[in-house]
Design a protein around this motif. Structure first.
Motif, PDB file in Angstrom:
ATOM      1  N   GLU A   1     -18.486  73.410 -18.808  1.00 47.90           N
ATOM      2  CA  GLU A   1     -17.399  72.696 -19.471  1.00 47.90           C
ATOM      3  C   GLU A   1     -16.296  72.357 -18.448  1.00 47.90           C
ATOM      4  OE1 GLU A   1     -18.039  75.178 -23.608  1.00 47.90           O
ATOM      5  OE2 GLU A   1     -16.047  75.174 -22.694  1.00 47.90           O
ATOM      6  N   GLU A   2     -16.000  73.325 -17.557  1.00 44.08           N
ATOM      7  CA  GLU A   2     -14.961  73.147 -16.555  1.00 44.08           C
ATOM      8  C   GLU A   2     -15.350  72.040 -15.576  1.00 44.08           C
ATOM      9  OE1 GLU A   2     -12.290  74.757 -17.309  1.00 44.08           O
ATOM     10  OE2 GLU A   2     -11.193  73.903 -15.595  1.00 44.08           O
ATOM     11  N   LEU A   3     -16.648  72.008 -15.174  1.00 42.41           N
ATOM     12  CA  LEU A   3     -17.131  70.970 -14.263  1.00 42.41           C
ATOM     13  C   LEU A   3     -16.984  69.594 -14.935  1.00 42.41           C
ATOM     14  CD1 LEU A   3     -18.492  70.221 -11.565  1.00 42.41           C
ATOM     15  CD2 LEU A   3     -20.713  70.565 -12.660  1.00 42.41           C
ATOM     16  N   ALA A   4     -17.327  69.555 -16.207  1.00 45.31           N
ATOM     17  CA  ALA A   4     -17.230  68.296 -16.953  1.00 45.31           C
ATOM     18  C   ALA A   4     -15.775  67.831 -16.977  1.00 45.31           C
ATOM     19  CB  ALA A   4     -17.769  68.482 -18.362  1.00 45.31           C
ATOM     20  N   ARG A   5     -14.845  68.785 -17.145  1.00 45.48           N
ATOM     21  CA  ARG A   5     -13.422  68.435 -17.190  1.00 45.48           C
ATOM     22  C   ARG A   5     -12.975  67.856 -15.842  1.00 45.48           C
ATOM     23  NH1 ARG A   5      -8.434  70.613 -16.171  1.00 45.48           N
ATOM     24  NH2 ARG A   5      -9.294  72.424 -15.132  1.00 45.48           N
ATOM     25  N   ILE A   6     -13.418  68.501 -14.748  1.00 37.65           N
ATOM     26  CA  ILE A   6     -13.029  68.034 -13.407  1.00 37.65           C
ATOM     27  C   ILE A   6     -13.574  66.626 -13.157  1.00 37.65           C
ATOM     28  CG2 ILE A   6     -13.553  68.416 -10.937  1.00 37.65           C
ATOM     29  CD1 ILE A   6     -13.168  71.433 -11.656  1.00 37.65           C
ATOM     30  N   GLN A   7     -14.827  66.455 -13.640  1.00 33.77           N
ATOM     31  CA  GLN A   7     -15.439  65.144 -13.416  1.00 33.77           C
ATOM     32  C   GLN A   7     -14.745  64.067 -14.276  1.00 33.77           C
ATOM     33  OE1 GLN A   7     -19.454  66.358 -14.270  1.00 33.77           O
ATOM     34  NE2 GLN A   7     -19.926  66.762 -12.097  1.00 33.77           N
ATOM     35  N   ARG A   8     -14.148  64.507 -15.391  1.00 25.61           N
ATOM     36  CA  ARG A   8     -13.533  63.579 -16.346  1.00 25.61           C
ATOM     37  C   ARG A   8     -12.083  63.271 -15.962  1.00 25.61           C
ATOM     38  NH1 ARG A   8     -14.575  66.689 -20.530  1.00 25.61           N
ATOM     39  NH2 ARG A   8     -12.387  67.295 -20.761  1.00 25.61           N
ATOM     40  N   VAL A   9     -11.338  64.355 -15.613  1.00 23.38           N
ATOM     41  CA  VAL A   9      -9.887  64.217 -15.415  1.00 23.38           C
ATOM     42  C   VAL A   9      -9.582  64.115 -13.917  1.00 23.38           C
ATOM     43  CG1 VAL A   9      -7.630  65.304 -15.826  1.00 23.38           C
ATOM     44  CG2 VAL A   9      -9.527  65.646 -17.456  1.00 23.38           C
ATOM     45  N   ALA A  10      -8.869  63.065 -13.540  1.00 24.48           N
ATOM     46  CA  ALA A  10      -8.545  62.906 -12.125  1.00 24.48           C
ATOM     47  C   ALA A  10      -7.612  64.022 -11.682  1.00 24.48           C
ATOM     48  CB  ALA A  10      -7.854  61.555 -11.923  1.00 24.48           C
ATOM     49  N   HIS A  11      -7.801  64.509 -10.461  1.00 21.20           N
ATOM     50  CA  HIS A  11      -7.017  65.594  -9.842  1.00 21.20           C
ATOM     51  C   HIS A  11      -7.163  66.952 -10.533  1.00 21.20           C
ATOM     52  CE1 HIS A  11      -5.366  62.324  -7.551  1.00 21.20           C
ATOM     53  NE2 HIS A  11      -4.794  61.775  -8.646  1.00 21.20           N
ATOM     54  N   ALA A  12      -8.040  67.026 -11.468  1.00 22.18           N
ATOM     55  CA  ALA A  12      -8.248  68.352 -12.101  1.00 22.18           C
ATOM     56  C   ALA A  12      -8.920  69.279 -11.083  1.00 22.18           C
ATOM     57  CB  ALA A  12      -9.118  68.211 -13.343  1.00 22.18           C
TER      58      ALA A  12
END
Ligand SMILES: Nc1nc2c(ncn2[C@@H]2O[C@H](COP(=O)(O)OP(=O)(O)OP(=O)(O)O)[C@@H](O)[C@H]2O)c(=O)[nH]1
Length: 600
Positions: free
Chosen positions: A456-467
């Motif tokens: 889920e965290e990887l998906a968030r990083i891939q989705r949100v810039a600079h995450a």
């Protein structure tokens, strides 16, 4: 006045011998002897005294000596046999005092004669008194001496008879005891003439089979007809073996037919006891004991053992009895057939030691196995354990043991228990565990849930810039030593302790999970290397400085940590995990209790 004693003595001999032959009582024989001598001389009074062991005289026989005088003589002490010789009496102190005492009773000591005993020695002595003072003629002395010899024969005869009677009594007594013992032991006796093949049986033997004393013939051939046909060959073979000197005695158990047609089990024992002039056996005696009841009991016992054995063999799994001796020797005192399935070995392989089983236990489970068994022995507490075995045919399998210990008088510990196959149950449990999210021991997310959260965290990083997100791999140092030194249970406490540290150190948005035996991983959301390092230093410091308390023990452990960050272009969660793992490997390699950062 003189008397023809030589003619007279012949009559006296005959009379005395007649008394002996008749078996008359000793005193009666002696008094008759004394009367015979006295009747020929009215002036003579004869008396016979025995010498006692205490050197006193004791009156045995007299007809006319006054009782009071007799009692006085009874008190007198004699010093030796030589004083008894008649002619020397004048010289003897004993006789001079006797003579003085006799006078007070109006008597005169005439003579004495010792009563010979064997070759030397005396039984006592005859003492002759006269009513009037007079000289003792040679013939008179001869008659007294002769009477002394006859008295000696009578006394010896009496003693011999008493000894024979005593021996006869002892023999009768022994025979009675023997008969009672034989009767009480349900035993009969037989006596076989080997050359005529005649057998005589005791009445007890016949009674054992229900026969009266005259109902059984003494023919050997007839005895064979009473033996159970199935046993006849073995009976004859046992007898032949004894005749051929192959056995010390004839011993055989067989069935024998009773008068009423029923069969009894008997134990027959015998031995050749006589040989003829040419050395051939001629006589054999033996006993026959009724063992029907004992046989029945032992058969019942065998049936019971069979029942218990087949019951334990039917129970799925292994039923066993395990013994631990005070010297540390351990073995299976009993193992049911289930051992072939549970351990793929035979019971005999562990009847002396349990090495064959120890080798089959999974190396990772062996410490737990040994620790828990030891604890059961020390606390005498039930032993329960689930463990893995690696078997030659079946491969990796799960087993469960349940046993109860008991301390024996010699200090040994005896467990009764059973071991079952729980492989299938374990497979389902492990599968179910996969669906669960929480690790049972540490109560933090398990590997499966941790990887899902990482995804889920990887998906968030891939989705949100600079995450951003950092991944930490943590591995306790030298954890195996903790288990080895303090036991598996202590190791579990250390794992729980570290999990608590992780839980307390993480925020809601972070996830810490147990991803292996002593491996933990953390995803720190919105964190880069710098924040992750601060976090790592905090938890490393905490674990290193807060010991786990086990009883009086404080166990200190350290942790090695590898850090990396997630990249938006990571294909999956494994990428960041494997970077952290490499950093962790470096930390271990560089001496442990360290934090290393992946440079990728
Ligand atoms: N007490 C306990 N021990 C476990 C558990 N799971 C795994 N272990 C043990 O953890 C130990 C890990 O040992 P190793 O992999 O040799 O590592 P280490 O001794 O920590 O050594 P390094 O990692 O090289 O510092 C093994 O002895 C396992 O049996 C568990 O749930 N409880």
């Amino acid at each position: 006045m003189d008397f023809d004693f030589s003619h007279h003595s012949l009559t006296t001999d005959n009379l005395t011998l007649a008394h002996l032959a008749r078996g008359a009582p000793l005193v009666q024989t002696l008094i008759s002897l004394i009367n015979e001598v006295e009747v020929k001389n009215h002036e003579l009074i004869l008396s016979l005294f025995l010498s006692e062991e205490n050197h006193c005289l004791r009156l045995l026989a007299t007809s006319n000596l006054p009782p009071a005088y007799c009692s006085a003589i009874n008190q007198m002490i004699v010093d030796g046999a030589q004083q008894f010789s008649g002619r020397d009496m004048e010289a003897s102190g004993f006789f001079s005092s006797l003579r003085d005492m006799a006078k007070t009773y109006g008597l005169h000591v005439a003579s004495s004669a010792p009563i010979p005993y064997c070759m030397h020695g005396t039984h006592g002595l005859f003492i002759a008194h006269f009513r009037q003072a007079q000289h003792t003629s040679d013939a008179c002395q001869q008659a007294i001496n002769n009477a002394a010899v006859l008295a000696s024969i009578a006394i010896a005869h009496h003693d011999a008879e008493a000894r024979i009677r005593k021996a006869e009594d002892a023999l009768r007594n022994n025979e009675t005891i023997m008969a009672l013992a034989i009767d009480g032991s349900q035993t009969g006796i037989w006596d076989r003439n080997i050359q005529t093949n005649q057998i005589n049986y005791s009445n007890g033997w016949k009674a054992m089979l229900g026969y009266s004393p005259h109902e059984i013939s003494s023919h050997l051939e007839e005895s064979y007809t009473r033996i159970h046909p199935d046993d006849l060959a073995s009976v004859k073979a046992a007898m032949q073996a004894h005749f051929d000197h192959k056995t010390d005695s004839y011993v055989v158990e067989h069935r024998i037919r009773c008068k009423d047609g029923s069969y009894k089990w008997i134990s027959s024992r015998g031995k050749i006891v006589q040989h003829d002039a040419s050395g051939r056996p001629s006589r054999m005696v033996g006993t026959t004991t009724d063992i029907t009841a004992i046989r029945a009991l032992s058969e019942e016992l065998q049936q019971n053992v069979k029942l218990i054995t087949s019951l334990t063999n039917e129970v799925p799994g292994l039923v066993y009895q395990y013994t631990l001796k005070p010297n540390g020797d351990a073995f299976f005192s009993y193992a049911s057939e289930g051992i072939r399935d549970i351990y793929e070995i035979e019971a005999e392989q562990v009847a002396e030691n349990i090495d064959a089983i120890i080798q089959l236990i999974h190396p990772e489970d062996l410490p737990r196995y040994q620790d828990s068994l030891r604890a059961s022995a020390i606390n005498l507490a039930p032993w329960h354990l689930e463990y893995r075995v690696v078997l030659p045919r079946q491969g990796l399998r799960w087993r469960q043991v349940d046993a109860r210990p008991r301390k024996l008088a010699d200090g040994s510990i005896l467990w009764h228990g059973f071991i079952t196959n729980i492989t299938e149950r374990k497979r389902i449990e492990i599968e179910l565990e996969g669906f669960a999210t929480i690790d049972f021991l540490t109560q933090i997310p398990n590997r499966r849930y941790f990887l899902a959260r990482m995804g889920e965290e990887l998906a968030r990083i891939q989705r949100v810039a600079h995450a951003r997100a950092a991944v930490l791999m943590c591995d306790l140092d030298h954890f195996k030593d903790v288990n080895d030194r303090h036991g598996h249970a202590a190791g579990d406490l250390v794992l729980k302790h570290f999990a608590v540290i992780l839980r307390n150190a993480t925020r809601k948005i972070d996830t810490a999970g147990r991803v292996g035996g002593e491996e933990f991983a953390v995803v720190l959301a919105d964190a880069g290397i710098a924040e992750a390092r601060i976090f790592a230093e905090r938890i490393a410091h905490q674990i290193a400085t807060t010991p786990v308390l086990v009883g009086d023990l404080s166990i200190y452990v350290t942790v090695s940590i590898g850090i990396s960050v997630m990249h938006a272009n990571d294909v999956n969660t494994d990428a960041a995990l494997s970077r952290s793992d490499s950093a962790l490997y470096m930390a271990k390699d560089m001496g442990r209790n360290r934090i290393e950062v992946s440079d990728v």
